[in-house]
Design a protein around this motif. Structure first.
Motif, PDB file in Angstrom:
ATOM      1  N   ARG A   1      -4.015 -81.976  52.095  1.00  0.00           N
ATOM      2  CA  ARG A   1      -4.882 -80.978  52.729  1.00  0.00           C
ATOM      3  C   ARG A   1      -6.279 -81.012  52.112  1.00  0.00           C
ATOM      4  O   ARG A   1      -7.293 -80.993  52.831  1.00  0.00           O
ATOM      5  CB  ARG A   1      -4.274 -79.584  52.577  1.00  0.00           C
ATOM      6  N   CYS A   2      -6.342 -81.094  50.794  1.00  0.00           N
ATOM      7  CA  CYS A   2      -7.641 -81.166  50.115  1.00  0.00           C
ATOM      8  C   CYS A   2      -8.377 -82.455  50.475  1.00  0.00           C
ATOM      9  O   CYS A   2      -9.599 -82.450  50.689  1.00  0.00           O
ATOM     10  CB  CYS A   2      -7.449 -81.070  48.605  1.00  0.00           C
ATOM     11  N   TYR A  18     -10.322 -90.039  45.102  1.00  0.00           N
ATOM     12  CA  TYR A  18      -9.940 -88.628  45.027  1.00  0.00           C
ATOM     13  C   TYR A  18     -10.043 -88.158  43.584  1.00  0.00           C
ATOM     14  O   TYR A  18      -9.828 -88.933  42.647  1.00  0.00           O
ATOM     15  CB  TYR A  18      -8.520 -88.465  45.559  1.00  0.00           C
ATOM     16  N   GLU A  70      -0.318 -80.293  49.549  1.00  0.00           N
ATOM     17  CA  GLU A  70      -1.541 -79.627  49.107  1.00  0.00           C
ATOM     18  C   GLU A  70      -2.652 -80.637  48.843  1.00  0.00           C
ATOM     19  O   GLU A  70      -3.812 -80.423  49.221  1.00  0.00           O
ATOM     20  CB  GLU A  70      -1.252 -78.809  47.844  1.00  0.00           C
ATOM     21  N   HIS A  71      -2.314 -81.751  48.228  1.00  0.00           N
ATOM     22  CA  HIS A  71      -3.331 -82.769  47.953  1.00  0.00           C
ATOM     23  C   HIS A  71      -3.842 -83.403  49.246  1.00  0.00           C
ATOM     24  O   HIS A  71      -5.050 -83.654  49.383  1.00  0.00           O
ATOM     25  CB  HIS A  71      -2.764 -83.841  47.026  1.00  0.00           C
ATOM     26  N   ASN A 100     -13.333 -73.470  44.490  1.00  0.00           N
ATOM     27  CA  ASN A 100     -11.986 -73.980  44.721  1.00  0.00           C
ATOM     28  C   ASN A 100     -11.959 -75.034  45.822  1.00  0.00           C
ATOM     29  O   ASN A 100     -11.272 -76.052  45.710  1.00  0.00           O
ATOM     30  CB  ASN A 100     -11.057 -72.821  45.080  1.00  0.00           C
ATOM     31  N   LEU A 101     -12.713 -74.821  46.890  1.00  0.00           N
ATOM     32  CA  LEU A 101     -12.705 -75.746  48.017  1.00  0.00           C
ATOM     33  C   LEU A 101     -13.744 -76.852  47.878  1.00  0.00           C
ATOM     34  O   LEU A 101     -13.635 -77.882  48.537  1.00  0.00           O
ATOM     35  CB  LEU A 101     -12.942 -74.981  49.326  1.00  0.00           C
ATOM     36  N   GLN A 102     -14.758 -76.639  47.050  1.00  0.00           N
ATOM     37  CA  GLN A 102     -15.789 -77.645  46.801  1.00  0.00           C
ATOM     38  C   GLN A 102     -15.969 -77.786  45.292  1.00  0.00           C
ATOM     39  O   GLN A 102     -16.912 -77.250  44.712  1.00  0.00           O
ATOM     40  CB  GLN A 102     -17.105 -77.249  47.478  1.00  0.00           C
ATOM     41  N   GLU A 115      -9.874 -82.198  53.991  1.00  0.00           N
ATOM     42  CA  GLU A 115     -11.099 -81.401  54.022  1.00  0.00           C
ATOM     43  C   GLU A 115     -12.269 -82.168  53.415  1.00  0.00           C
ATOM     44  O   GLU A 115     -13.393 -82.113  53.923  1.00  0.00           O
ATOM     45  CB  GLU A 115     -10.878 -80.087  53.275  1.00  0.00           C
ATOM     46  N   ALA A 116     -12.001 -82.904  52.331  1.00  0.00           N
ATOM     47  CA  ALA A 116     -13.073 -83.670  51.694  1.00  0.00           C
ATOM     48  C   ALA A 116     -13.543 -84.823  52.562  1.00  0.00           C
ATOM     49  O   ALA A 116     -14.708 -85.227  52.494  1.00  0.00           O
ATOM     50  CB  ALA A 116     -12.596 -84.190  50.338  1.00  0.00           C
ATOM     51  N   SER A 162     -19.300 -82.664  50.436  1.00  0.00           N
ATOM     52  CA  SER A 162     -19.427 -81.367  49.785  1.00  0.00           C
ATOM     53  C   SER A 162     -20.773 -81.324  49.071  1.00  0.00           C
ATOM     54  O   SER A 162     -20.931 -81.874  47.976  1.00  0.00           O
ATOM     55  CB  SER A 162     -18.276 -81.159  48.793  1.00  0.00           C
TER      56      SER A 162
END
Length: 753
Positions: free
Chosen positions: A465-466, A382, A462-463, A502-504, A469-470, A475
């Protein structure tokens, strides 16, 4: 007063001893708590681990909570004013049958309830009803095994005892499984459920006992009988054994808790695994699988260990290419045992970085072994380092100690946690469950995980969640033509940052054009816009659309719409002054083919230096260190830089592996070998390796068709080719990334807005 003589066929007078009533409840409670604890530890329906817990829970409930309670409870019954020869005696065969039958029934009940995180009240109700019936079945089967008396029952008490057993069992199991699914099943809740479950067994037993009379039999007692003392000894032995196991378990659990608290004060590596449904994998205690790398290294490294540190950058790349390092981990472990930190000195940062890299790889290997997964399936690192909030009272003295332990000193009292993550398949999830892990909703287990890592709940959420998604997909850009914005900003602490999605965060802000291929006419349009600001580009495209031909209009409209979409997606005002470059950049993209050359996308870029006082950014972008972002451009799955990294690792660490590799036993004795091969003609080890395999220990960047070489060369040419290839060390240097080129271009031609 003279006591009447008890004759065959008479109902015996009975009394109850209170101390044995209390003891019978305690026995039932021990068995119930043990059962719930074992069920709590189950993670699935497959694997020896889960089957052993399932069988153990059925045995503890059936043999101790029910069977043991029954016979201890019957010991409280005093018949015929305490005459020893008139006390209850049991048939050995029926006693054994009453031992095993409830275990089998309970085993089927617990299997039916299952281990799903989402509680099925129907399944729990059926399982609870079956468990209650198992209590009733054992009681009356045990009563039927009484050898010297015939039990006389009253129907009302039978019905009442059955209702108590079923209702109380359902209540206890429902509370237990609901709290377990919500990860609120703390030890005191399991203790409470144990009281209710033991109450179901004891309540049923004593209500049935009150409604039971004993008529003395006329038949001769069978030879194989057990008196009440023998049954108490058997039950007592089982209870002592169970209490010993529970005490040992409590001690081990306490040691693990202290170990986890100590872990969060160090640099640790934790595995974050999701199944296809997005459920998080945790241990039975709710913690993430974790391995200690070392204590905080800030006291000995030349800079803080963060995402810009060269060791973190290196490990981030390695986690995208585990195959390049997996063969050298054993050598790293051996090397760490021989390192003397006193000789390295804190000023030798390259040596310290080398040792730290080895620690990271060794910890990753141990974590993969803990998960029983191959190292190359451990997952990706990560891109954030989380700091735990657990302060240490005692600060370490960094000037003392020797060997590698000098690296393991706490400097700030706060630990750091690194995550490796991936999404596992359904088959892998089932295998991990069979090894003792659970997959559950992130929201349900968040509090438990946050406490185990000593992190704030909101931060961890929050982490995760990220990370989720990853883990779903890489990405990476889609094939086609893209318009992007490359912006750099000076960092007040030194160095530069870049603006990323922000998301990628490994991609710059960009929007894709509808066109899939680039034509000469499109290139001409891009060249005419070179050096224009984004505002001027939009103005120029408007003019071109007013005078263009019908053939040119579709592309010009698409281009203007794409630029507008870019400004709408990232509505920061400084983009208006970004300068357009007509030089396209070839970037990796998602591709379904194995051809690396086709896995590219074209990016046309607006570039700008953002003022250092510009702090507010739109929601779609964020800041990332340039060094880290630049390194990310080498980690795409289609990047050829993985091959270069593999060669660099081979060059740096292959020596460790060679030194620890054990020699192979000789097939021939030295005397016979010297007789068959004279010393003067014996090749050295390097020459022999070259004869056996002319390509041994040679890593080349391009494929060589040896078969074709053999067919097109004669023997002398082939021999020369082999020796030349073995003598030349192929060394490939990484080419600059597009980000480095644009950064230098941006710095060489700064533009103030």
């Amino acid at each position: 007063m003279e006591r009447p003589t008890l004759l065959p066929g008479d109902i015996a007078h009975q009394e109850i001893q209170a101390q044995y009533v209390a003891l019978s409840y305690a026995v039932s409670y021990i068995g119930s708590v043990t059962t719930l604890e074992l069920l709590h530890r189950r993670t699935g329906s497959r694997g020896c681990y889960n089957w052993s817990l399932l069988v153990g829970s059925a045995i503890s409930m059936g043999s101790i909570a029910i069977w043991g309670m029954h016979f201890i409870g019957n010991r409280a019954i005093i018949l015929d004013y305490g005459i020893e020869s008139h006390q209850l005696m049991y048939s050995s065969s029926f006693t054994a049958l009453s031992f095993f039958l409830p275990i089998i029934v309970l085993l089927s009940a617990y299997m039916f309830i299952g281990t799903n995180e989402e509680v099925s009240k129907t399944r729990v109700s059926i399982g609870g009803t079956t468990a209650g019936l198992a209590v009733v079945l054992m009681h009356y089967l045990g009563q039927f095994g009484i050898s010297n008396y015939t039990s006389v029952y009253r129907i009302g008490f039978i019905v009442g005892s059955v209702i108590i057993a079923i209702v109380a069992s359902n209540v206890a199991l429902l509370i237990f499984f609901v709290s377990r699914a919500k990860w609120a099943g703390t030890w005191w809740k399991r203790i409470g459920c144990g009281f209710v479950l033991a109450g179901a067994v004891s309540g049923m037993h004593w209500l049935a006992t009150v409604g039971t009379d004993y008529r003395l039999r006329n038949a001769v007692l069978p030879k194989s009988t057990l008196d009440r003392k023998q049954t108490v000894i058997v039950v007592g032995t089982l209870c002592v054994f169970t209490c010993t196991c529970l005490l040992a378990y409590a001690i081990i659990l306490g040691a693990k808790t202290r170990y986890m608290i100590n872990k969060v004060r160090k640099v640790t590596l934790s595995a974050v695994m999701f199944d296809p449904e997005g459920r998080l994998m945790v241990s039975t205690s709710g913690a993430l699988p974790t391995e200690v790398i070392t204590d905080t290294l800030n006291s000995v490294l030349d800079q803080e260990f963060n995402k810009e540190h060269p060791v973190f950058l290196w490990f981030y790349r390695v986690s995208r290419s585990w195959n390049s390092v997996k063969d050298f981990v054993s050598g790293m472990q051996q090397h760490l045992r021989t390192v003397d930190m006193r000789k390295l000195g804190t000023e030798d940062q390259s040596a310290l970085n080398l040792v730290f890299r080895e620690m990271l790889c060794v910890a990753a290997k141990k974590l993969s072994e803990q998960l029983r997964q191959p190292l190359d399936q451990l997952g990706f690192l990560y891109d954030e380092i989380l700091h735990t909030n657990n302060n240490s009272r005692n600060r370490a003295n960094t000037s003392s100690g020797s060997d590698v332990e000098k690296l393991r000193k706490v400097s700030s009292g706060k630990g750091q946690t690194l995550f490796v993550y991936r999404q596992v398949t359904r088959e892998e999830a089932a295998r991990l469950q069979s090894h003792g892990y659970r997959f559950t909703s992130t929201k349900v287990t968040l509090d438990v995980v946050a406490r185990s890592l000593q992190l704030h709940r909101e931060e961890l959420m929050e982490h995760l969640r990220c990370i989720r998604e990853a883990s779903m997909s890489e990405s990476i850009l889609e094939p086609g033509i893209h318009l992007g914005c490359f912006a750099a900003r000076a960092n007040i602490e030194g160095g530069f940052d870049v603006l990323v999605q922000n998301l990628q965060p490994n991609l710059i802000p960009s929007v894709q054009l509808p066109a899939q291929t680039l034509t000469d006419e499109m290139k001409t349009v891009f060249q005419s816009l070179d050096g224009f600001t984004m505002t001027d580009v939009l103005r120029s495209l408007g003019i071109k659309l007013s005078i263009c031909t019908p053939e040119e209009q579709p592309f010009l409209e698409d281009l203007r719409s794409t630029v507008r979409a870019l400004t709408k997606a990232y509505p920061d005002t400084f983009w208006n002054d970004a300068i357009f470059s007509s030089h396209s950049v070839s970037m990796p993209c998602r591709s379904g083919t194995l051809d690396v050359e086709s896995s590219t996308a074209l990016m046309y870029i607006f570039r700008i230096v953002v003022p250092i006082h510009q702090r507010e950014l739109s929601d779609g972008i964020r800041i990332a260190p340039f060094e880290f972002f630049n390194m990310q451009q080498r980690t795409f799955s289609t990047s050829r830089d993985h091959e270069v990294l593999a060669r660099q690792i081979h060059t740096e660490f292959s020596g460790f592996t060679e030194r620890v590799r054990s020699p192979k036993p000789a097939l021939l004795s030295p005397r016979l070998k010297s007789f068959m091969w004279p010393i003067s003609n014996r090749p050295n080890s390097s020459e022999k390796a070259l004869v056996d395999n002319p390509f041994a220990n040679i890593m080349i960047s391009q494929a060589v068709d040896v078969h074709s070489a053999k067919t097109s060369m004669d023997a002398h040419e082939l021999d020369t080719f082999r020796h030349n290839l073995a003598a030349v060390a192929v060394r490939e240097i990484e080419e600059p990334t597009w980000a480095e080129e644009y950064f230098h271009l941006l710095m060489s031609k700064p533009r103030s807005p």
